[in-house]
Design a protein around this motif. Sequence first.
Motif, PDB file in Angstrom:
ATOM      1  N   ARG A 187     -46.300 -22.656  75.398  1.00 46.19           N
ATOM      2  CA  ARG A 187     -46.256 -22.693  76.885  1.00 46.19           C
ATOM      3  C   ARG A 187     -47.289 -21.960  77.690  1.00 46.19           C
ATOM      4  O   ARG A 187     -46.998 -20.782  77.270  1.00 46.19           O
ATOM      5  N   SER A 188     -48.145 -22.316  78.408  1.00 45.51           N
ATOM      6  CA  SER A 188     -48.934 -21.378  79.178  1.00 45.51           C
ATOM      7  C   SER A 188     -48.392 -21.505  80.664  1.00 45.51           C
ATOM      8  O   SER A 188     -47.871 -22.344  81.188  1.00 45.51           O
ATOM      9  N   PHE A 189     -48.844 -20.265  81.366  1.00 46.08           N
ATOM     10  CA  PHE A 189     -48.222 -20.031  82.768  1.00 46.08           C
ATOM     11  C   PHE A 189     -49.709 -19.766  83.609  1.00 46.08           C
ATOM     12  O   PHE A 189     -49.503 -18.857  84.680  1.00 46.08           O
ATOM     13  N   GLN A 190     -50.884 -20.166  83.291  1.00 45.71           N
ATOM     14  CA  GLN A 190     -52.155 -19.818  84.023  1.00 45.71           C
ATOM     15  C   GLN A 190     -52.362 -20.033  85.388  1.00 45.71           C
ATOM     16  O   GLN A 190     -52.669 -19.133  86.119  1.00 45.71           O
ATOM     17  N   THR A 191     -51.683 -21.399  85.709  1.00 44.62           N
ATOM     18  CA  THR A 191     -51.667 -21.597  87.277  1.00 44.62           C
ATOM     19  C   THR A 191     -50.738 -21.346  88.121  1.00 44.62           C
ATOM     20  O   THR A 191     -50.338 -21.689  89.169  1.00 44.62           O
ATOM     21  N   PHE A 192     -49.433 -20.660  87.449  1.00 43.81           N
ATOM     22  CA  PHE A 192     -48.153 -20.300  88.037  1.00 43.81           C
ATOM     23  C   PHE A 192     -48.689 -19.478  89.418  1.00 43.81           C
ATOM     24  O   PHE A 192     -49.584 -18.507  89.287  1.00 43.81           O
ATOM     25  N   LEU A 193     -48.081 -19.887  90.630  1.00 45.81           N
ATOM     26  CA  LEU A 193     -48.587 -18.803  91.826  1.00 45.81           C
ATOM     27  C   LEU A 193     -47.843 -17.928  92.139  1.00 45.81           C
ATOM     28  O   LEU A 193     -46.569 -17.834  91.980  1.00 45.81           O
ATOM     29  N   TRP A 194     -48.330 -16.918  92.396  1.00 47.47           N
ATOM     30  CA  TRP A 194     -47.703 -15.342  92.604  1.00 47.47           C
ATOM     31  C   TRP A 194     -46.646 -15.575  93.704  1.00 47.47           C
ATOM     32  O   TRP A 194     -45.691 -15.120  93.583  1.00 47.47           O
ATOM     33  N   ARG A 270     -43.091  -8.416  85.226  1.00 49.49           N
ATOM     34  CA  ARG A 270     -41.833  -8.626  85.478  1.00 49.49           C
ATOM     35  C   ARG A 270     -41.673 -10.141  85.326  1.00 49.49           C
ATOM     36  O   ARG A 270     -40.477 -10.562  84.837  1.00 49.49           O
ATOM     37  N   PHE A 271     -42.661 -11.091  84.885  1.00 46.72           N
ATOM     38  CA  PHE A 271     -42.688 -12.422  84.796  1.00 46.72           C
ATOM     39  C   PHE A 271     -42.049 -12.582  83.420  1.00 46.72           C
ATOM     40  O   PHE A 271     -41.188 -13.394  83.285  1.00 46.72           O
ATOM     41  N   TRP A 272     -42.309 -11.931  82.399  1.00 47.32           N
ATOM     42  CA  TRP A 272     -41.661 -11.934  81.129  1.00 47.32           C
ATOM     43  C   TRP A 272     -40.165 -11.386  81.172  1.00 47.32           C
ATOM     44  O   TRP A 272     -39.430 -12.060  80.655  1.00 47.32           O
ATOM     45  N   ALA A 273     -39.848 -10.332  82.001  1.00 49.45           N
ATOM     46  CA  ALA A 273     -38.479  -9.908  82.174  1.00 49.45           C
ATOM     47  C   ALA A 273     -37.555 -11.130  82.640  1.00 49.45           C
ATOM     48  O   ALA A 273     -36.430 -11.227  82.406  1.00 49.45           O
ATOM     49  N   ASP A 274     -38.259 -11.908  83.413  1.00 47.38           N
ATOM     50  CA  ASP A 274     -37.522 -13.078  84.228  1.00 47.38           C
ATOM     51  C   ASP A 274     -37.450 -14.131  83.360  1.00 47.38           C
ATOM     52  O   ASP A 274     -36.588 -14.952  83.139  1.00 47.38           O
ATOM     53  N   TYR A 275     -38.563 -14.513  82.645  1.00 45.71           N
ATOM     54  CA  TYR A 275     -38.577 -15.543  81.618  1.00 45.71           C
ATOM     55  C   TYR A 275     -37.593 -15.394  80.515  1.00 45.71           C
ATOM     56  O   TYR A 275     -36.904 -16.383  79.981  1.00 45.71           O
ATOM     57  N   ILE A 276     -37.309 -13.983  79.603  1.00 41.44           N
ATOM     58  CA  ILE A 276     -36.527 -13.814  78.919  1.00 41.44           C
ATOM     59  C   ILE A 276     -34.967 -14.114  79.390  1.00 41.44           C
ATOM     60  O   ILE A 276     -34.105 -14.047  78.339  1.00 41.44           O
ATOM     61  N   ALA A 277     -34.854 -13.756  80.564  1.00 41.08           N
ATOM     62  CA  ALA A 277     -33.743 -14.125  81.213  1.00 41.08           C
ATOM     63  C   ALA A 277     -33.216 -15.454  81.758  1.00 41.08           C
ATOM     64  O   ALA A 277     -31.962 -15.704  82.046  1.00 41.08           O
ATOM     65  N   GLY A 278     -34.303 -16.437  81.412  1.00 41.76           N
ATOM     66  CA  GLY A 278     -33.879 -17.863  81.650  1.00 41.76           C
ATOM     67  C   GLY A 278     -34.255 -18.255  83.006  1.00 41.76           C
ATOM     68  O   GLY A 278     -33.575 -19.075  83.535  1.00 41.76           O
ATOM     69  N   ALA A 279     -35.052 -17.432  83.775  1.00 36.28           N
ATOM     70  CA  ALA A 279     -35.127 -17.599  85.169  1.00 36.28           C
ATOM     71  C   ALA A 279     -35.530 -19.093  85.448  1.00 36.28           C
ATOM     72  O   ALA A 279     -36.324 -19.686  84.887  1.00 36.28           O
ATOM     73  N   GLY A 280     -34.916 -19.800  86.415  1.00 37.28           N
ATOM     74  CA  GLY A 280     -35.121 -21.135  86.699  1.00 37.28           C
ATOM     75  C   GLY A 280     -36.220 -21.532  87.478  1.00 37.28           C
ATOM     76  O   GLY A 280     -36.572 -22.715  87.522  1.00 37.28           O
ATOM     77  N   TYR A 281     -36.709 -20.560  88.440  1.00 30.65           N
ATOM     78  CA  TYR A 281     -37.859 -20.696  89.151  1.00 30.65           C
ATOM     79  C   TYR A 281     -39.076 -20.952  88.395  1.00 30.65           C
ATOM     80  O   TYR A 281     -40.162 -21.595  88.940  1.00 30.65           O
ATOM     81  N   ILE A 282     -39.254 -20.517  87.204  1.00 28.37           N
ATOM     82  CA  ILE A 282     -40.565 -20.872  86.362  1.00 28.37           C
ATOM     83  C   ILE A 282     -40.926 -22.114  86.126  1.00 28.37           C
ATOM     84  O   ILE A 282     -40.102 -22.963  85.729  1.00 28.37           O
ATOM     85  N   TYR A 283     -42.355 -22.210  86.307  1.00 26.42           N
ATOM     86  CA  TYR A 283     -42.920 -23.691  85.698  1.00 26.42           C
ATOM     87  C   TYR A 283     -44.076 -23.465  84.807  1.00 26.42           C
ATOM     88  O   TYR A 283     -44.631 -22.455  85.285  1.00 26.42           O
ATOM     89  N   ASP A 284     -44.383 -24.148  83.891  1.00 26.54           N
ATOM     90  CA  ASP A 284     -45.429 -24.096  83.177  1.00 26.54           C
ATOM     91  C   ASP A 284     -46.688 -24.908  83.432  1.00 26.54           C
ATOM     92  O   ASP A 284     -46.580 -25.865  84.274  1.00 26.54           O
ATOM     93  N   ASP A 285     -47.789 -24.637  82.901  1.00 29.06           N
ATOM     94  CA  ASP A 285     -48.937 -25.624  83.151  1.00 29.06           C
ATOM     95  C   ASP A 285     -48.648 -27.144  82.316  1.00 29.06           C
ATOM     96  O   ASP A 285     -49.543 -28.007  82.560  1.00 29.06           O
ATOM     97  N   GLN A 286     -47.720 -27.062  81.282  1.00 29.24           N
ATOM     98  CA  GLN A 286     -47.340 -28.605  80.630  1.00 29.24           C
ATOM     99  C   GLN A 286     -46.534 -29.150  81.704  1.00 29.24           C
ATOM    100  O   GLN A 286     -46.141 -30.170  80.948  1.00 29.24           O
ATOM    101  N   GLY A 287     -45.906 -28.705  82.533  1.00 29.07           N
ATOM    102  CA  GLY A 287     -45.040 -29.526  83.342  1.00 29.07           C
ATOM    103  C   GLY A 287     -43.616 -29.177  83.150  1.00 29.07           C
ATOM    104  O   GLY A 287     -42.741 -30.167  83.675  1.00 29.07           O
ATOM    105  N   ASN A 288     -43.307 -28.313  82.571  1.00 32.17           N
ATOM    106  CA  ASN A 288     -41.758 -27.957  82.101  1.00 32.17           C
ATOM    107  C   ASN A 288     -41.259 -26.912  83.031  1.00 32.17           C
ATOM    108  O   ASN A 288     -42.198 -25.939  83.719  1.00 32.17           O
TER     109      ASN A 288
END
Length: 472
Positions: A187-194, A270-288
Amino acid sequence: MKHALTPIALALLVMAGAAQAETVRFATFNASLNRDAAGQLLSDLANPGATGVTTAVANRIQQARNVAEIAQRVQADVLLVNEFDFDLNGTPTASSVPMGLGYSSEGARLFQQNFLSVGQGNAVRGLTSGIDYAFRYTPNTNTGLASGFDLNNNGAVAGGDDAFGFGNFGGQFGFTIYSKYEIVSVRSFQTFLWKDMPGNLLTSDPTANKLTDFYSPAEVDALRLSSKNHVDVTVRINGQDVHFLTAHPTPPTFDGAEDRNGKRNHDEIRFWADYIAGAGYIYDDQGNTGGLAAGAKFVIAGDYNADPLDGDSFKGTVAGTQYNAIGQLLDNPLVNTSVTPSAPGGVDAATHPSNNGSANQSHIGDPAQDTADFSDSAPGNLRVDYVLPSANLQIEGAGIFWPADPDRSAPNTTGDEYDLVGNFRDQNLYANYPSSDHKAVWVDVTVVPEPETYAMLLAGLGLIAGVARRRK
C-alpha cells in the motif's frame, strides 16, 4: 508392523517444522545512493569494475561497493535502502502512478546483481560473501516531481524546492526494499494530501508563523504529506503477515521562520502513528481506506530525520501543547522500544579530532545511540534512523553498523572495518564519506506462529495417534 507415513502425516510433519519461532533481522540504511544528475546511479551500478571512468566516477562506484559490503556484514533479512534514485524500467523519472506489487527498479536490480550478490571486503577486515534477496519492491516518489507551484516563495516555479518532495530531478532520493521473505502486498500513500490529516500542522498550525500565511490556498489544497512516499510493504514470515512500514520524512531544516519542513516532518512521522492505530481518515494510492487492523504486526523503518532530544525537529511546548516529532513513535504504546540500538562509533565520533565544530558537546542524547554523522558545527551527530517493531513482536537484539576509529592519527585507507564509514572527508568517495553520513541500523525480532497454527498441528497429531492405535 511398519507403516508408511500418509500424505496427511507428511504434511503435518512439514507444518511442525514451520511452526517454530523465527528470528528475523529488519534493517534500514540511508545509503546515499542518490546521485547529482539523472542516470548517474544507473551508469554507476552497471559498471561495478569502474572500467574506463574518471576518478570521480570510480570513487562513486567504490562508495556503492562499500554500501554493499555494509549490507553484507549486517545480513538483514528485510532491508530498506533510503536515498536510492528511482527509475522506471531503466529511465530516471518520477510520477504519481503507484508501482504494482513486484515492481523493482532497474537500479535496484543492478545493485543486487553487481554489488549485493558479489562478495566484497579485503584481507585486513575480512572478505564477505554475497547476499541475495529473492524479493524487491521499489515505490514511486514525490522527490523531483514538479508541483507547478512556487512552494519556496522565491518568485519562480523551478528547482527542487518547488517539487512535491525536494529533488533536483525526478526520482532523486527515492528508496527501495529488499526481502528474503515473500512480499505479499503493498500500500502506498504518495498522493495523500497533507490537509486531509485531521489536526495537521498545515491548516491547524499552532505557531505564530502559520503555514496558511506562507502557502496560498491553492498550494494548501495541492500539497502532499509525504516528501518521498509512505509504503506498507507486507512480508509473509512463518505464515504471518508483518507490515514493513517504510518512509523517509523531509529534514526539518532548509526553510525559514515558518518552519514548513519541520512541521511537515512532524506530520509525516505522525502518519505512521495514526496508521498503526487504525485511523479511518487514511486513504492509499490503490483506492483503499483505513489503517492497520488491531493486533497487526509491523516494523516501522527509515531515516526519519528527527532526534528525540537534539536537533531541529518539531518539539517543545507550543500554545500549551507538548510536541515531539519522533516521540509520536518512541512513546507509542503500540511500538516496542524495549531495546535501543547502539554502537561504539557514535561515542567515538562525538569527540573525533576531525570534527568541524562543537555541537555534539551540547547534546543531551546518548551518542552511542546516534545514527548519523552530521556537521559538527550544526546540528551535530543525531539519532535519526529507526527500526521500530510493534509491541507484539519480541526484540532479540539490535545494533548500528558504526565501528569506532581504531587509530585517529591514521587515514581511513588502512583497510580495517572503520574505513567503510570513515569520518568527514576521509575518505571522500561521494558526499564527503566512504559510504554515507547515515549508518545502517538493525533490529532482530521473533516471529512466533499464531496460536491457531499450533492448535491445528496438535489436532492433526492427535488424529495420527488415534489412527496408529487402531492399526495395532
